[in-house]
Design a protein around this motif. Structure first.
Motif, short mmCIF file in Angstrom:
data_model
loop_
_atom_site.label_atom_id
_atom_site.label_comp_id
_atom_site.label_asym_id
_atom_site.label_seq_id
_atom_site.Cartn_x
_atom_site.Cartn_y
_atom_site.Cartn_z
N ASP A 5 -58.46 4.93 31.43
CA ASP A 5 -58.42 5.65 30.16
C ASP A 5 -58.86 7.11 30.32
N GLU A 11 -56.34 11.86 22.04
CA GLU A 11 -57.45 10.96 21.77
C GLU A 11 -56.97 9.85 20.83
N PRO A 12 -57.26 8.60 21.16
CA PRO A 12 -56.74 7.54 20.29
C PRO A 12 -57.44 7.55 18.94
N LEU A 13 -56.67 7.30 17.94
CA LEU A 13 -57.24 7.26 16.59
C LEU A 13 -58.23 6.11 16.48
N ASN A 14 -59.25 6.30 15.65
CA ASN A 14 -60.12 5.18 15.32
C ASN A 14 -60.70 5.42 13.93
N ARG A 15 -61.33 4.41 13.41
CA ARG A 15 -61.86 4.48 12.06
C ARG A 15 -62.76 5.70 11.86
N ARG A 17 -62.87 8.55 13.41
CA ARG A 17 -62.16 9.83 13.35
C ARG A 17 -61.44 9.98 12.01
N ARG A 52 -53.34 1.55 10.36
CA ARG A 52 -53.76 0.67 11.46
C ARG A 52 -55.29 0.62 11.57
N HIS A 53 -55.94 1.68 11.16
CA HIS A 53 -57.38 1.79 11.40
C HIS A 53 -58.22 1.65 10.15
#
Lengths: 233, 233
Positions: A5, A11-15, A17, A52-53
DNA sequence: ACCTGAACACCGTTCAAGT
DNA sequence: ACCTGAACACCGTTCAAGT
Protein backbone atom coordinates in the motif's frame (compact mmCIF):
# COMPACT_ATOMS: atom_id res chain seq x y z
CA UNK A 1 1.29 -11.50 -1.72
CA UNK A 2 -0.91 -8.45 -1.43
CA UNK A 3 -0.11 -5.31 -3.22
CA UNK A 4 1.99 -3.01 -1.07
CA UNK A 5 0.00 0.00 0.00
CA UNK A 6 3.00 2.23 -0.53
CA UNK A 7 1.74 3.66 -3.82
CA UNK A 8 -1.02 5.97 -2.63
CA UNK A 9 -1.61 7.62 -5.97
CA UNK A 10 -4.91 8.76 -4.53
CA UNK A 11 -5.41 8.34 -0.85
CA UNK A 12 -8.29 5.91 -0.36
CA UNK A 13 -11.48 7.44 0.85
CA UNK A 14 -12.65 6.66 4.36
CA UNK A 15 -15.29 7.83 6.76
CA UNK A 16 -12.96 10.18 8.59
CA UNK A 17 -11.90 11.96 5.40
CA UNK A 18 -15.51 12.27 4.28
CA UNK A 19 -16.60 13.80 7.59
CA UNK A 20 -13.66 16.19 7.68
CA UNK A 21 -14.52 17.41 4.21
CA UNK A 22 -18.16 17.82 5.20
CA UNK A 23 -17.19 19.89 8.21
CA UNK A 24 -14.97 21.99 5.96
CA UNK A 25 -17.81 22.76 3.59
CA UNK A 26 -20.18 23.61 6.43
CA UNK A 27 -17.63 25.84 8.13
CA UNK A 28 -16.96 27.69 4.92
CA UNK A 29 -20.44 28.02 3.50
CA UNK A 30 -23.04 26.80 5.95
CA UNK A 31 -25.05 23.60 6.32
CA UNK A 32 -27.26 24.33 3.38
CA UNK A 33 -24.20 24.27 1.10
CA UNK A 34 -23.51 20.66 1.97
CA UNK A 35 -24.74 18.14 -0.56
CA UNK A 36 -23.60 14.66 -1.38
CA UNK A 37 -22.62 15.76 -4.85
CA UNK A 38 -20.68 18.71 -3.54
CA UNK A 39 -18.99 16.44 -1.05
CA UNK A 40 -17.88 14.11 -3.82
CA UNK A 41 -16.53 17.03 -5.82
CA UNK A 42 -14.63 18.35 -2.82
CA UNK A 43 -13.00 14.95 -2.39
CA UNK A 44 -12.22 14.58 -6.09
CA UNK A 45 -14.36 11.50 -6.32
CA UNK A 46 -17.48 10.26 -7.98
CA UNK A 47 -20.33 11.65 -5.89
CA UNK A 48 -21.80 8.21 -5.41
CA UNK A 49 -18.54 6.80 -4.09
CA UNK A 50 -19.22 8.66 -0.85
CA UNK A 51 -22.11 6.31 -0.16
CA UNK A 52 -19.60 3.48 0.20
CA UNK A 53 -18.19 5.06 3.35
CA UNK A 54 -21.20 6.71 4.84
CA UNK A 55 -24.83 5.79 5.10
CA UNK A 56 -26.38 8.83 3.48
CA UNK A 57 -26.64 12.51 4.14
CA UNK A 58 -28.17 12.19 7.58
CA UNK A 59 -25.32 9.96 8.62
CA UNK A 60 -22.88 12.60 7.40
CA UNK A 61 -24.53 15.21 9.59
CA UNK A 62 -24.53 12.83 12.54
CA UNK A 63 -20.86 12.21 11.89
CA UNK A 64 -20.07 15.91 11.82
CA UNK A 65 -21.81 16.31 15.17
CA UNK A 66 -19.66 13.53 16.52
CA UNK A 67 -16.56 15.17 15.11
CA UNK A 68 -17.37 18.36 16.97
CA UNK A 69 -17.89 16.62 20.30
CA UNK A 70 -14.55 14.94 19.73
CA UNK A 71 -12.91 18.34 19.48
CA UNK A 72 -13.81 19.04 23.09
CA UNK A 73 -10.70 18.64 25.22
CA UNK A 74 -10.73 15.79 27.71
CA UNK A 75 -11.10 16.63 31.36
CA UNK A 76 -7.78 16.71 33.16
CA UNK A 77 -8.84 15.67 36.65
CA UNK A 78 -5.34 15.43 38.06
CA UNK A 79 -5.79 18.49 40.22
CA UNK A 80 -9.07 17.17 41.56
CA UNK A 81 -10.82 20.51 41.29
CA UNK A 82 -14.26 19.56 40.07
CA UNK A 83 -15.44 23.15 39.75
CA UNK A 84 -12.50 24.18 37.58
CA UNK A 85 -13.05 21.12 35.45
CA UNK A 86 -16.73 21.93 34.92
CA UNK A 87 -15.93 25.51 34.10
CA UNK A 88 -13.39 24.47 31.51
CA UNK A 89 -15.93 22.06 30.05
CA UNK A 90 -18.56 24.77 29.73
CA UNK A 91 -16.12 27.23 28.21
CA UNK A 92 -14.92 24.65 25.72
CA UNK A 93 -18.47 23.99 24.58
CA UNK A 94 -19.07 27.69 24.06
CA UNK A 95 -15.74 28.01 22.23
CA UNK A 96 -16.81 25.30 19.83
CA UNK A 97 -19.72 27.48 18.78
CA UNK A 98 -17.35 30.35 18.15
CA UNK A 99 -14.94 28.14 16.19
CA UNK A 100 -17.70 26.53 14.12
CA UNK A 101 -20.61 28.94 14.02
CA UNK A 102 -22.29 27.14 11.14
CA UNK A 103 -21.62 23.59 12.26
CA UNK A 104 -21.89 23.68 16.03
CA UNK A 105 -25.71 23.80 16.10
CA UNK A 106 -25.58 20.27 14.73
CA UNK A 107 -24.21 19.14 18.09
CA UNK A 108 -27.65 19.69 19.62
CA UNK A 109 -29.89 18.80 16.77
CA UNK A 110 -29.04 15.36 15.58
CA UNK A 111 -31.20 12.67 17.14
CA UNK A 112 -28.22 10.64 18.24
CA UNK A 113 -26.17 10.17 21.36
CA UNK A 114 -22.68 11.01 20.16
CA UNK A 115 -20.23 8.68 21.83
CA UNK A 116 -17.60 11.37 22.42
CA UNK A 117 -20.22 13.49 24.18
CA UNK A 118 -20.94 10.60 26.51
CA UNK A 119 -17.24 9.96 26.98
CA UNK A 120 -16.59 13.54 28.05
CA UNK A 121 -19.67 13.59 30.21
CA UNK A 122 -18.46 10.43 31.86
CA UNK A 123 -15.20 12.11 32.80
CA UNK A 124 -17.04 15.01 34.36
CA UNK A 125 -19.41 12.74 36.24
CA UNK A 126 -16.47 10.79 37.64
CA UNK A 127 -14.81 13.96 38.81
CA UNK A 128 -18.01 15.07 40.52
CA UNK A 129 -18.55 11.73 42.20
CA UNK A 130 -14.95 11.67 43.34
CA UNK A 131 -15.61 15.03 44.98
CA UNK A 132 -18.50 13.56 46.96
CA UNK A 133 -21.56 14.21 44.81
CA UNK A 134 -23.95 11.34 44.41
CA UNK A 135 -24.64 10.28 40.86
CA UNK A 136 -28.09 11.91 40.58
CA UNK A 137 -26.83 15.29 41.70
CA UNK A 138 -23.80 15.02 39.45
CA UNK A 139 -25.96 14.23 36.45
CA UNK A 140 -28.33 17.07 37.22
CA UNK A 141 -25.52 19.59 37.52
CA UNK A 142 -23.87 18.43 34.34
CA UNK A 143 -27.14 18.51 32.46
CA UNK A 144 -27.80 22.06 33.58
CA UNK A 145 -24.31 23.09 32.57
CA UNK A 146 -24.50 21.50 29.14
CA UNK A 147 -27.93 22.94 28.45
CA UNK A 148 -26.84 26.40 29.44
CA UNK A 149 -23.56 26.36 27.53
CA UNK A 150 -25.12 25.11 24.33
CA UNK A 151 -28.06 27.48 24.62
CA UNK A 152 -25.77 30.41 25.21
CA UNK A 153 -23.44 29.45 22.38
CA UNK A 154 -26.34 28.97 20.03
CA UNK A 155 -27.81 32.36 20.87
CA UNK A 156 -24.45 33.98 20.21
CA UNK A 157 -23.90 32.42 16.80
CA UNK A 158 -27.44 33.19 15.77
CA UNK A 159 -26.55 36.82 16.42
CA UNK A 160 -23.38 36.53 14.36
CA UNK A 161 -25.47 35.11 11.56
CA UNK A 162 -27.42 38.37 11.47
CA UNK A 163 -24.41 40.26 10.23
CA UNK A 164 -22.72 37.21 8.69
CA UNK A 165 -19.39 38.29 7.23
CA UNK A 166 -19.35 41.49 9.24
CA UNK A 167 -17.69 41.98 12.58
CA UNK A 168 -19.61 41.20 15.74
CA UNK A 169 -20.61 43.11 17.68
CA UNK A 170 -20.73 45.79 15.02
CA UNK A 171 -17.97 48.21 15.92
CA UNK A 172 -18.56 51.83 16.57
CA UNK A 173 -20.76 53.99 18.62
CA UNK A 174 -24.07 53.09 20.11
CA UNK A 175 -25.63 55.03 17.31
CA UNK A 176 -24.02 52.71 14.74
CA UNK A 177 -25.34 49.73 16.66
CA UNK A 178 -28.80 51.15 16.53
CA UNK A 179 -28.61 51.55 12.79
CA UNK A 180 -27.12 48.11 12.25
CA UNK A 181 -29.83 46.40 14.24
CA UNK A 182 -32.65 48.43 12.84
CA UNK A 183 -31.88 46.96 9.42
CA UNK A 184 -32.92 43.51 10.57
CA UNK A 185 -36.24 44.63 11.90
CA UNK A 186 -39.31 45.37 9.84
CA UNK A 187 -39.62 49.05 8.97
CA UNK A 188 -41.79 50.80 11.49
CA UNK A 189 -40.61 48.71 14.41
CA UNK A 190 -40.83 50.93 17.47
CA UNK A 191 -37.45 52.27 18.57
CA UNK A 192 -38.06 50.82 22.00
CA UNK A 193 -37.77 47.32 20.53
CA UNK A 194 -34.54 48.15 18.74
CA UNK A 195 -33.26 49.19 22.16
CA UNK A 196 -34.29 45.86 23.59
CA UNK A 197 -32.43 43.99 20.84
CA UNK A 198 -29.30 45.97 21.54
CA UNK A 199 -29.48 45.63 25.30
CA UNK A 200 -30.06 41.91 25.09
CA UNK A 201 -27.73 40.81 22.32
CA UNK A 202 -25.11 43.43 21.68
CA UNK A 203 -24.57 45.68 24.65
CA UNK A 204 -23.57 43.42 27.48
CA UNK A 205 -20.14 41.85 27.80
CA UNK A 206 -20.80 38.39 26.43
CA UNK A 207 -17.83 36.73 28.12
CA UNK A 208 -18.58 38.21 31.51
CA UNK A 209 -22.24 37.28 31.36
CA UNK A 210 -21.35 33.73 30.49
CA UNK A 211 -18.81 33.43 33.27
CA UNK A 212 -21.07 34.86 35.89
CA UNK A 213 -23.86 32.50 34.93
CA UNK A 214 -21.46 29.60 35.24
CA UNK A 215 -20.49 30.95 38.66
CA UNK A 216 -24.13 30.82 39.61
CA UNK A 217 -24.54 27.21 38.59
CA UNK A 218 -21.31 26.19 40.27
CA UNK A 219 -22.15 27.89 43.54
CA UNK A 220 -25.50 26.15 43.48
CA UNK A 221 -23.67 22.88 43.05
CA UNK A 222 -21.31 23.70 45.90
CA UNK A 223 -24.24 24.40 48.17
CA UNK A 224 -25.76 21.05 47.38
CA UNK A 225 -22.47 19.34 48.15
CA UNK A 226 -22.29 21.01 51.57
CA UNK A 227 -25.84 19.97 52.40
CA UNK A 228 -25.20 16.43 51.28
CA UNK A 229 -22.07 16.26 53.42
CA UNK A 230 -23.84 17.75 56.40
CA UNK A 231 -26.65 15.24 56.11
CA UNK A 232 -24.36 12.22 55.89
CA UNK A 233 -22.31 13.09 58.96
CA UNK B 1 -69.20 49.92 -5.50
CA UNK B 2 -66.79 47.20 -4.51
CA UNK B 3 -67.82 43.61 -4.46
CA UNK B 4 -69.01 42.59 -1.02
CA UNK B 5 -66.54 40.20 0.62
CA UNK B 6 -69.41 38.10 1.90
CA UNK B 7 -68.97 35.36 -0.68
CA UNK B 8 -65.83 33.65 0.53
CA UNK B 9 -66.09 30.70 -1.82
CA UNK B 10 -62.42 30.14 -1.09
CA UNK B 11 -60.93 32.16 1.69
CA UNK B 12 -58.21 34.35 0.18
CA UNK B 13 -54.70 33.33 0.99
CA UNK B 14 -52.68 35.53 3.28
CA UNK B 15 -49.40 35.42 5.12
CA UNK B 16 -50.96 34.29 8.37
CA UNK B 17 -52.73 31.35 6.77
CA UNK B 18 -49.56 30.32 4.97
CA UNK B 19 -47.52 30.38 8.16
CA UNK B 20 -50.13 28.50 10.14
CA UNK B 21 -50.19 25.78 7.51
CA UNK B 22 -46.40 25.62 7.54
CA UNK B 23 -46.36 25.21 11.29
CA UNK B 24 -48.95 22.48 10.96
CA UNK B 25 -46.83 20.52 8.51
CA UNK B 26 -43.72 20.90 10.64
CA UNK B 27 -45.55 19.87 13.80
CA UNK B 28 -46.96 16.81 12.11
CA UNK B 29 -43.99 15.64 10.09
CA UNK B 30 -40.90 17.65 10.90
CA UNK B 31 -39.09 20.53 9.21
CA UNK B 32 -37.74 18.38 6.42
CA UNK B 33 -41.30 17.61 5.33
CA UNK B 34 -41.97 21.28 4.60
CA UNK B 35 -41.67 22.27 0.98
CA UNK B 36 -43.22 25.07 -0.97
CA UNK B 37 -45.05 22.56 -3.14
CA UNK B 38 -46.35 20.70 -0.16
CA UNK B 39 -47.44 23.95 1.39
CA UNK B 40 -49.41 24.82 -1.70
CA UNK B 41 -51.06 21.41 -1.70
CA UNK B 42 -51.97 21.74 1.97
CA UNK B 43 -53.64 25.06 1.24
CA UNK B 44 -55.44 23.74 -1.84
CA UNK B 45 -53.67 26.25 -4.02
CA UNK B 46 -51.23 26.37 -6.87
CA UNK B 47 -47.82 25.90 -5.24
CA UNK B 48 -46.51 29.07 -6.82
CA UNK B 49 -49.36 31.14 -5.43
CA UNK B 50 -47.69 30.94 -2.05
CA UNK B 51 -44.90 33.14 -3.33
CA UNK B 52 -47.40 35.98 -3.62
CA UNK B 53 -47.76 36.13 0.13
CA UNK B 54 -44.36 35.13 1.34
CA UNK B 55 -40.86 35.82 0.15
CA UNK B 56 -39.61 32.27 -0.28
CA UNK B 57 -38.93 29.28 1.87
CA UNK B 58 -36.52 31.02 4.22
CA UNK B 59 -39.13 33.68 4.88
CA UNK B 60 -41.62 30.95 5.71
CA UNK B 61 -39.27 29.50 8.29
CA UNK B 62 -38.61 32.96 9.71
CA UNK B 63 -42.34 33.46 9.89
CA UNK B 64 -42.88 30.21 11.73
CA UNK B 65 -40.25 31.24 14.27
CA UNK B 66 -42.13 34.49 14.74
CA UNK B 67 -45.39 32.60 15.15
CA UNK B 68 -43.88 30.55 17.95
CA UNK B 69 -42.58 33.58 19.83
CA UNK B 70 -46.05 35.03 19.50
CA UNK B 71 -47.47 32.01 21.29
CA UNK B 72 -45.59 32.98 24.42
CA UNK B 73 -48.00 34.52 26.90
CA UNK B 74 -47.49 38.17 27.70
CA UNK B 75 -46.07 39.06 31.07
CA UNK B 76 -48.75 40.03 33.56
CA UNK B 77 -46.84 42.46 35.73
CA UNK B 78 -49.81 43.59 37.76
CA UNK B 79 -48.62 41.81 40.86
CA UNK B 80 -45.19 43.34 40.49
CA UNK B 81 -43.35 40.15 41.31
CA UNK B 82 -40.45 40.21 38.89
CA UNK B 83 -39.15 36.79 39.95
CA UNK B 84 -42.48 35.08 39.37
CA UNK B 85 -42.77 36.80 36.03
CA UNK B 86 -39.33 35.60 34.94
CA UNK B 87 -40.06 32.08 36.11
CA UNK B 88 -43.29 32.01 34.12
CA UNK B 89 -41.42 33.31 31.09
CA UNK B 90 -38.80 30.58 31.34
CA UNK B 91 -41.39 27.87 31.84
CA UNK B 92 -43.41 29.11 28.90
CA UNK B 93 -40.36 28.93 26.65
CA UNK B 94 -39.68 25.36 27.71
CA UNK B 95 -43.36 24.47 27.25
CA UNK B 96 -43.17 25.74 23.71
CA UNK B 97 -40.53 23.12 22.97
CA UNK B 98 -42.78 20.45 24.40
CA UNK B 99 -45.77 21.67 22.40
CA UNK B 100 -43.80 21.98 19.16
CA UNK B 101 -40.87 19.59 19.37
CA UNK B 102 -40.17 19.77 15.65
CA UNK B 103 -40.75 23.47 15.17
CA UNK B 104 -39.44 25.09 18.33
CA UNK B 105 -35.76 24.75 17.39
CA UNK B 106 -36.50 27.28 14.66
CA UNK B 107 -36.96 29.90 17.37
CA UNK B 108 -33.21 29.88 17.96
CA UNK B 109 -31.91 29.22 14.52
CA UNK B 110 -33.29 31.79 12.20
CA UNK B 111 -30.97 34.75 11.68
CA UNK B 112 -33.65 37.24 12.53
CA UNK B 113 -34.79 39.22 15.52
CA UNK B 114 -38.41 38.17 15.84
CA UNK B 115 -40.45 41.16 16.87
CA UNK B 116 -42.65 39.22 19.32
CA UNK B 117 -39.50 37.96 21.05
CA UNK B 118 -38.37 41.54 21.50
CA UNK B 119 -41.82 42.57 22.63
CA UNK B 120 -41.93 39.92 25.34
CA UNK B 121 -38.37 40.66 26.35
CA UNK B 122 -39.29 44.29 26.63
CA UNK B 123 -42.03 43.45 29.09
CA UNK B 124 -39.65 41.46 31.24
CA UNK B 125 -37.02 44.18 31.13
CA UNK B 126 -39.57 46.73 32.24
CA UNK B 127 -40.63 44.55 35.15
CA UNK B 128 -37.03 44.14 36.21
CA UNK B 129 -36.28 47.84 35.96
CA UNK B 130 -39.42 48.64 37.89
CA UNK B 131 -38.10 46.38 40.63
CA UNK B 132 -34.90 48.37 40.84
CA UNK B 133 -32.51 46.61 38.47
CA UNK B 134 -30.53 48.81 36.17
CA UNK B 135 -30.90 48.10 32.49
CA UNK B 136 -27.57 46.30 32.04
CA UNK B 137 -28.24 43.89 34.87
CA UNK B 138 -31.77 43.31 33.68
CA UNK B 139 -30.56 42.50 30.19
CA UNK B 140 -27.89 40.15 31.48
CA UNK B 141 -30.34 38.24 33.65
CA UNK B 142 -32.88 37.93 30.88
CA UNK B 143 -30.25 36.79 28.43
CA UNK B 144 -29.08 34.11 30.81
CA UNK B 145 -32.61 32.97 31.39
CA UNK B 146 -33.50 32.80 27.71
CA UNK B 147 -30.29 30.98 26.83
CA UNK B 148 -30.83 28.43 29.53
CA UNK B 149 -34.49 27.83 28.81
CA UNK B 150 -33.97 27.37 25.10
CA UNK B 151 -30.91 25.20 25.61
CA UNK B 152 -32.75 23.03 28.08
CA UNK B 153 -35.82 22.73 25.89
CA UNK B 154 -33.72 21.91 22.87
CA UNK B 155 -31.86 19.18 24.73
CA UNK B 156 -35.14 17.67 25.81
CA UNK B 157 -36.72 17.56 22.38
CA UNK B 158 -33.55 16.14 20.87
CA UNK B 159 -33.98 13.29 23.31
CA UNK B 160 -37.61 12.83 22.32
CA UNK B 161 -36.46 12.66 18.72
CA UNK B 162 -34.41 9.60 19.58
CA UNK B 163 -37.50 7.57 20.22
CA UNK B 164 -39.76 9.68 18.00
CA UNK B 165 -43.28 8.29 18.17
CA UNK B 166 -42.56 6.35 21.31
CA UNK B 167 -43.18 7.56 24.83
CA UNK B 168 -40.52 9.54 26.64
CA UNK B 169 -38.90 8.66 28.86
CA UNK B 170 -39.33 5.06 27.77
CA UNK B 171 -41.58 3.53 30.40
CA UNK B 172 -40.60 0.55 32.46
CA UNK B 173 -37.78 -0.57 34.59
CA UNK B 174 -34.26 0.68 34.52
CA UNK B 175 -33.40 -2.42 32.59
CA UNK B 176 -35.80 -1.42 29.80
CA UNK B 177 -34.23 2.00 29.72
CA UNK B 178 -30.83 0.45 29.29
CA UNK B 179 -32.02 -1.62 26.37
CA UNK B 180 -33.83 1.31 24.75
CA UNK B 181 -30.80 3.55 24.93
CA UNK B 182 -28.34 0.90 23.87
CA UNK B 183 -30.12 0.73 20.52
CA UNK B 184 -29.04 4.24 19.65
CA UNK B 185 -25.42 3.62 20.36
CA UNK B 186 -22.98 1.83 18.10
CA UNK B 187 -22.67 -1.85 18.96
CA UNK B 188 -19.77 -2.42 21.28
CA UNK B 189 -20.25 0.86 23.13
CA UNK B 190 -19.04 0.25 26.68
CA UNK B 191 -21.89 -0.21 29.15
CA UNK B 192 -20.48 2.60 31.24
CA UNK B 193 -21.39 5.06 28.47
CA UNK B 194 -24.91 3.73 28.23
CA UNK B 195 -25.14 4.45 31.94
CA UNK B 196 -23.98 7.99 31.37
CA UNK B 197 -26.63 8.51 28.71
CA UNK B 198 -29.32 7.30 31.06
CA UNK B 199 -28.13 9.28 34.05
CA UNK B 200 -27.89 12.46 32.00
CA UNK B 201 -30.95 12.34 29.80
CA UNK B 202 -33.47 9.90 31.17
CA UNK B 203 -33.03 9.29 34.86
CA UNK B 204 -33.35 12.66 36.51
CA UNK B 205 -36.65 14.43 37.01
CA UNK B 206 -36.64 16.83 34.11
CA UNK B 207 -39.13 19.27 35.60
CA UNK B 208 -37.38 19.45 38.95
CA UNK B 209 -33.97 19.96 37.38
CA UNK B 210 -35.32 22.78 35.28
CA UNK B 211 -37.02 24.47 38.19
CA UNK B 212 -34.02 24.25 40.45
CA UNK B 213 -31.77 25.72 37.78
CA UNK B 214 -34.17 28.59 37.39
CA UNK B 215 -34.08 29.03 41.16
CA UNK B 216 -30.34 29.32 40.91
CA UNK B 217 -30.47 32.03 38.29
CA UNK B 218 -33.18 33.93 40.15
CA UNK B 219 -31.36 33.83 43.44
CA UNK B 220 -28.27 35.13 41.70
CA UNK B 221 -30.37 37.95 40.35
CA UNK B 222 -31.80 38.69 43.77
CA UNK B 223 -28.33 38.91 45.21
CA UNK B 224 -27.32 41.43 42.62
CA UNK B 225 -30.38 43.52 43.37
CA UNK B 226 -29.52 43.60 47.09
CA UNK B 227 -25.96 44.67 46.34
CA UNK B 228 -27.12 47.35 43.97
CA UNK B 229 -29.56 48.68 46.56
CA UNK B 230 -26.93 48.58 49.27
CA UNK B 231 -24.49 50.53 47.12
CA UNK B 232 -26.95 53.25 46.19
CA UNK B 233 -28.06 53.95 49.72
C1' DA C 1 -16.86 -8.20 -6.78
C1' DC C 2 -16.68 -3.57 -7.51
C1' DC C 3 -17.75 0.89 -9.36
C1' DT C 4 -19.95 4.12 -12.42
C1' DG C 5 -23.24 7.12 -13.97
C1' DA C 6 -27.95 7.15 -15.80
C1' DA C 7 -32.39 7.68 -13.96
C1' DC C 8 -36.14 8.65 -10.57
C1' DA C 9 -38.68 11.46 -7.78
C1' DC C 10 -38.25 15.15 -5.71
C1' DC C 11 -36.64 20.27 -4.52
C1' DG C 12 -36.78 26.13 -4.73
C1' DT C 13 -37.41 29.57 -7.86
C1' DT C 14 -37.92 32.02 -12.29
C1' DC C 15 -40.41 33.57 -16.02
C1' DA C 16 -42.70 33.33 -20.41
C1' DA C 17 -46.95 32.41 -21.91
C1' DG C 18 -51.44 32.76 -21.31
C1' DT C 19 -55.95 35.06 -19.67
C1' DA D 1 -52.93 43.22 -14.15
C1' DC D 2 -52.90 38.82 -12.59
C1' DC D 3 -52.08 33.93 -12.41
C1' DT D 4 -50.56 29.56 -14.15
C1' DG D 5 -47.61 25.97 -14.99
C1' DA D 6 -43.58 24.83 -17.83
C1' DA D 7 -38.77 24.93 -17.25
C1' DC D 8 -34.17 25.36 -14.98
C1' DA D 9 -30.78 23.97 -12.04
C1' DC D 10 -30.36 21.65 -8.50
C1' DC D 11 -31.22 17.76 -4.72
C1' DG D 12 -30.76 12.46 -2.25
C1' DT D 13 -30.81 7.92 -3.51
C1' DT D 14 -31.39 3.70 -6.28
C1' DC D 15 -29.94 0.43 -9.40
C1' DA D 16 -28.98 -1.52 -13.86
C1' DA D 17 -25.37 -1.72 -16.68
C1' DG D 18 -20.89 -2.09 -17.22
C1' DT D 19 -15.95 -3.79 -16.05
Amino acid sequence: MREPDATVAREPLNRARVLKAALGIIDAEGVEALSMRRLGAELGVDPMAVYRHVDGKDAVLDGVAELLWEELPDACPEDGDWAASLRAFASAIRSLFHAHPHAAPLMLQRPVLPVPQLEKSHQQLEALQAAGFDREDAAEILRTLISFSTGYGLAEVTCYALVDGEAWPPPGSERDLLIAFAQFLPPGTPARLVDVAIALWAMADSDATFESSIDLILSGARLRLERRRGASE
